[in-house]
Design an enzyme around this catalytic site. Structure first.
Site, PDB file in Angstrom:
ATOM      1  N   ASN A   6     -22.867  72.217 -14.654  1.00 23.06           N
ATOM      2  CA  ASN A   6     -23.376  72.513 -13.316  1.00 23.06           C
ATOM      3  C   ASN A   6     -24.898  72.437 -13.368  1.00 23.06           C
ATOM      4  O   ASN A   6     -25.552  73.334 -13.893  1.00 23.06           O
ATOM      5  CB  ASN A   6     -22.921  73.916 -12.881  1.00 23.06           C
ATOM      6  CG  ASN A   6     -23.524  74.312 -11.544  1.00 23.06           C
ATOM      7  OD1 ASN A   6     -24.140  73.485 -10.860  1.00 23.06           O
ATOM      8  ND2 ASN A   6     -23.354  75.572 -11.159  1.00 23.06           N
ATOM      9  N   TRP A   7     -25.431  71.362 -12.814  1.00 22.57           N
ATOM     10  CA  TRP A   7     -26.878  71.140 -12.884  1.00 22.57           C
ATOM     11  C   TRP A   7     -27.653  71.952 -11.852  1.00 22.57           C
ATOM     12  O   TRP A   7     -28.872  71.966 -11.871  1.00 22.57           O
ATOM     13  CB  TRP A   7     -27.182  69.647 -12.715  1.00 22.57           C
ATOM     14  CG  TRP A   7     -27.140  68.894 -13.997  1.00 22.57           C
ATOM     15  CD1 TRP A   7     -26.682  69.353 -15.190  1.00 22.57           C
ATOM     16  CD2 TRP A   7     -27.581  67.548 -14.224  1.00 22.57           C
ATOM     17  NE1 TRP A   7     -26.807  68.387 -16.148  1.00 22.57           N
ATOM     18  CE2 TRP A   7     -27.353  67.263 -15.584  1.00 22.57           C
ATOM     19  CE3 TRP A   7     -28.125  66.555 -13.418  1.00 22.57           C
ATOM     20  CZ2 TRP A   7     -27.663  66.036 -16.153  1.00 22.57           C
ATOM     21  CZ3 TRP A   7     -28.431  65.327 -13.967  1.00 22.57           C
ATOM     22  CH2 TRP A   7     -28.204  65.067 -15.327  1.00 22.57           C
ATOM     23  N   LYS A   8     -26.926  72.563 -10.916  1.00 24.25           N
ATOM     24  CA  LYS A   8     -27.609  73.315  -9.846  1.00 24.25           C
ATOM     25  C   LYS A   8     -28.671  72.420  -9.201  1.00 24.25           C
ATOM     26  O   LYS A   8     -28.484  71.210  -9.136  1.00 24.25           O
ATOM     27  CB  LYS A   8     -28.185  74.617 -10.402  1.00 24.25           C
ATOM     28  CG  LYS A   8     -27.131  75.398 -11.183  1.00 24.25           C
ATOM     29  CD  LYS A   8     -27.538  76.778 -11.564  1.00 24.25           C
ATOM     30  CE  LYS A   8     -26.364  77.442 -12.296  1.00 24.25           C
ATOM     31  NZ  LYS A   8     -26.607  78.825 -12.644  1.00 24.25           N
ATOM     32  N   HIS A  94     -19.481  79.551  -5.829  1.00 21.69           N
ATOM     33  CA  HIS A  94     -20.469  79.940  -6.849  1.00 21.69           C
ATOM     34  C   HIS A  94     -21.272  81.145  -6.370  1.00 21.69           C
ATOM     35  O   HIS A  94     -21.628  81.232  -5.193  1.00 21.69           O
ATOM     36  CB  HIS A  94     -21.403  78.770  -7.164  1.00 21.69           C
ATOM     37  CG  HIS A  94     -22.166  78.993  -8.435  1.00 21.69           C
ATOM     38  ND1 HIS A  94     -23.258  79.833  -8.503  1.00 21.69           N
ATOM     39  CD2 HIS A  94     -21.960  78.528  -9.698  1.00 21.69           C
ATOM     40  CE1 HIS A  94     -23.695  79.864  -9.752  1.00 21.69           C
ATOM     41  NE2 HIS A  94     -22.923  79.081 -10.494  1.00 21.69           N
ATOM     42  N   GLU A  96     -24.250  81.927  -6.645  1.00 23.03           N
ATOM     43  CA  GLU A  96     -25.553  81.653  -6.024  1.00 23.03           C
ATOM     44  C   GLU A  96     -25.386  81.351  -4.539  1.00 23.03           C
ATOM     45  O   GLU A  96     -26.289  81.606  -3.738  1.00 23.03           O
ATOM     46  CB  GLU A  96     -26.255  80.506  -6.766  1.00 23.03           C
ATOM     47  CG  GLU A  96     -26.838  80.992  -8.088  1.00 23.03           C
ATOM     48  CD  GLU A  96     -26.902  79.962  -9.201  1.00 23.03           C
ATOM     49  OE1 GLU A  96     -26.723  78.758  -8.932  1.00 23.03           O
ATOM     50  OE2 GLU A  96     -27.125  80.377 -10.356  1.00 23.03           O
ATOM     51  N   GLU A 163     -17.115  83.705 -13.721  1.00 23.98           N
ATOM     52  CA  GLU A 163     -18.550  83.759 -14.012  1.00 23.98           C
ATOM     53  C   GLU A 163     -19.101  85.118 -13.588  1.00 23.98           C
ATOM     54  O   GLU A 163     -19.408  85.313 -12.403  1.00 23.98           O
ATOM     55  CB  GLU A 163     -19.300  82.680 -13.229  1.00 23.98           C
ATOM     56  CG  GLU A 163     -18.933  81.270 -13.575  1.00 23.98           C
ATOM     57  CD  GLU A 163     -20.081  80.302 -13.278  1.00 23.98           C
ATOM     58  OE1 GLU A 163     -20.506  79.616 -14.211  1.00 23.98           O
ATOM     59  OE2 GLU A 163     -20.549  80.245 -12.135  1.00 23.98           O
ATOM     60  N   GLY A 169     -27.588  82.949 -16.184  1.00 24.66           N
ATOM     61  CA  GLY A 169     -29.027  82.773 -16.361  1.00 24.66           C
ATOM     62  C   GLY A 169     -29.735  83.906 -17.082  1.00 24.66           C
ATOM     63  O   GLY A 169     -30.966  83.949 -17.120  1.00 24.66           O
ATOM     64  N   GLY A 223     -24.375  76.058 -17.149  1.00 24.15           N
ATOM     65  CA  GLY A 223     -25.533  75.828 -16.282  1.00 24.15           C
ATOM     66  C   GLY A 223     -26.688  75.238 -17.083  1.00 24.15           C
ATOM     67  O   GLY A 223     -26.641  74.073 -17.495  1.00 24.15           O
TER      68      GLY A 223
HETATM   69  P1  13P Z   1     -26.112  79.449 -16.889  1.00 29.08           P
HETATM   70  O1  13P Z   1     -25.299  78.723 -17.922  1.00 29.08           O
HETATM   71  O2  13P Z   1     -27.477  78.849 -16.693  1.00 29.08           O
HETATM   72  O3  13P Z   1     -26.127  80.917 -17.119  1.00 29.08           O
HETATM   73  O4  13P Z   1     -25.387  79.211 -15.481  1.00 29.08           O
HETATM   74  C1  13P Z   1     -24.023  79.426 -15.383  1.00 29.08           C
HETATM   75  C2  13P Z   1     -23.552  78.950 -14.077  1.00 29.08           C
HETATM   76  O5  13P Z   1     -23.904  79.480 -13.044  1.00 29.08           O
HETATM   77  C3  13P Z   1     -22.658  77.783 -14.065  1.00 29.08           C
HETATM   78  O6  13P Z   1     -22.063  77.609 -12.822  1.00 29.08           O
END
Ligand code: 13P
Length: 241
Positions: A6-8, A94, A96, A163, A169, A223
């Site tokens: 997941n590159w966000k 997600h 976020e 998650e 993060g 992520g």
């Molecule tokens: P991180 O691996 O950066 O903690 O992010 C996880 C995430 O939100 C994947 O969807």
């Protein structure tokens, strides 16, 4: 096992060359039983679709509008449009996006719309730190699953990604025994005993040696570490070493 990147909101055209190594790795290990899925920002799906042609790597979107039809929704993209440019999967729910206002009901509409179009869903669930501290984790996960998947009989196209919000993060991961029992708790909610459940939250090339010991997990949603091709390949390699 699934390895989902997941590159966000990261990534640009010139950075895509770094994926040549991932392609090489995936081609070399074609027969192994793992699936690599990249979920880049929507702007990069089509360029990656061309790049990943004739490779075993699949693509996914990171969110979509709940309407499967076109409409006057400035700034939005729907599942049909994601599929049109090469996505097979879609991350929904997600944290976020939940934090910026998506609730379980809206996520349910999005899941239904994306399933109708033919996408496979990576449905994210997870508790916040406060909910965890108040011993609400099981209740939160149950509710997210109940409302998010309300009215969806056939769940074969749905992958759950557990998650914990406090892990995303932060570099923190759950205690392995907690994680194992939570994944089993989630699995029990599904009739199909082979329901796939991924773990996401600070997965990296260092903690994968611990995380891979959890037998109940069917893969990882990665992520930050997935933005670095070498780290992402390391995660996959170490899972099998
Ligand atoms: P991180 O691996 O950066 O903690 O992010 C996880 C995430 O939100 C994947 O969807």
């Amino acid at each position: 096992m699934y390895f989902v990147a997941n590159w966000k909101m990261f990534g640009d055209l010139k950075g895509l060359n770094s994926l040549n190594d991932v392609i090489k790795f995936a081609m070399k290990n074609k027969r192994k039983n793992f699936k690599v899925i990249y979920c880049p920002p929507s702007t990069l799906i089509f360029p990656l679709f061309k790049k990943f042609k004739n490779t075993p790597i699949d693509l996914g979107g990171q969110n979509s509008h709940e309407s499967e039809n076109y409409g006057p929704y400035t700034g939005s993209i729907n599942s049909k449009m994601l599929m049109d440019v090469g996505a097979k999967y879609l991350i929904l729910g997600h944290s976020e996006n939940r934090q910026s206002g998506e609730n379980d009901r809206l996520i349910n509409l999005k899941i239904k719309s994306a399933l109708k179009i033919g996408l496979k869903i990576i449905f994210c669930i997870g508790e916040t730190l406060k909910e965890k501290q108040n011993n609400k984790t099981n209740q939160i996960l149950s509710n997210q699953i109940k409302i998010g998947l309300n009215g969806i009989k056939n769940k074969s196209k749905i992958i759950i990604a557990y998650e914990p919000v406090w892990s995303i993060g932060t570099g923190l991961i759950p205690k392995l025994s907690d994680l194992n029992s939570l994944i089993l708790f989630i699995k029990k909610k599904f009739k199909n005993k082979s329901q796939k459940i991924l773990y996401g939250g600070s997965v990296n090339e260092n903690n994968i040696n611990q995380l891979k010991t959890i037998n109940s997990v069917d893969g990882f949603l990665v992520g930050a570490a997935s933005q670095d091709a070498k780290k992402f390949i390391d995660i996959i390699k170490k899972t099998y070493n």
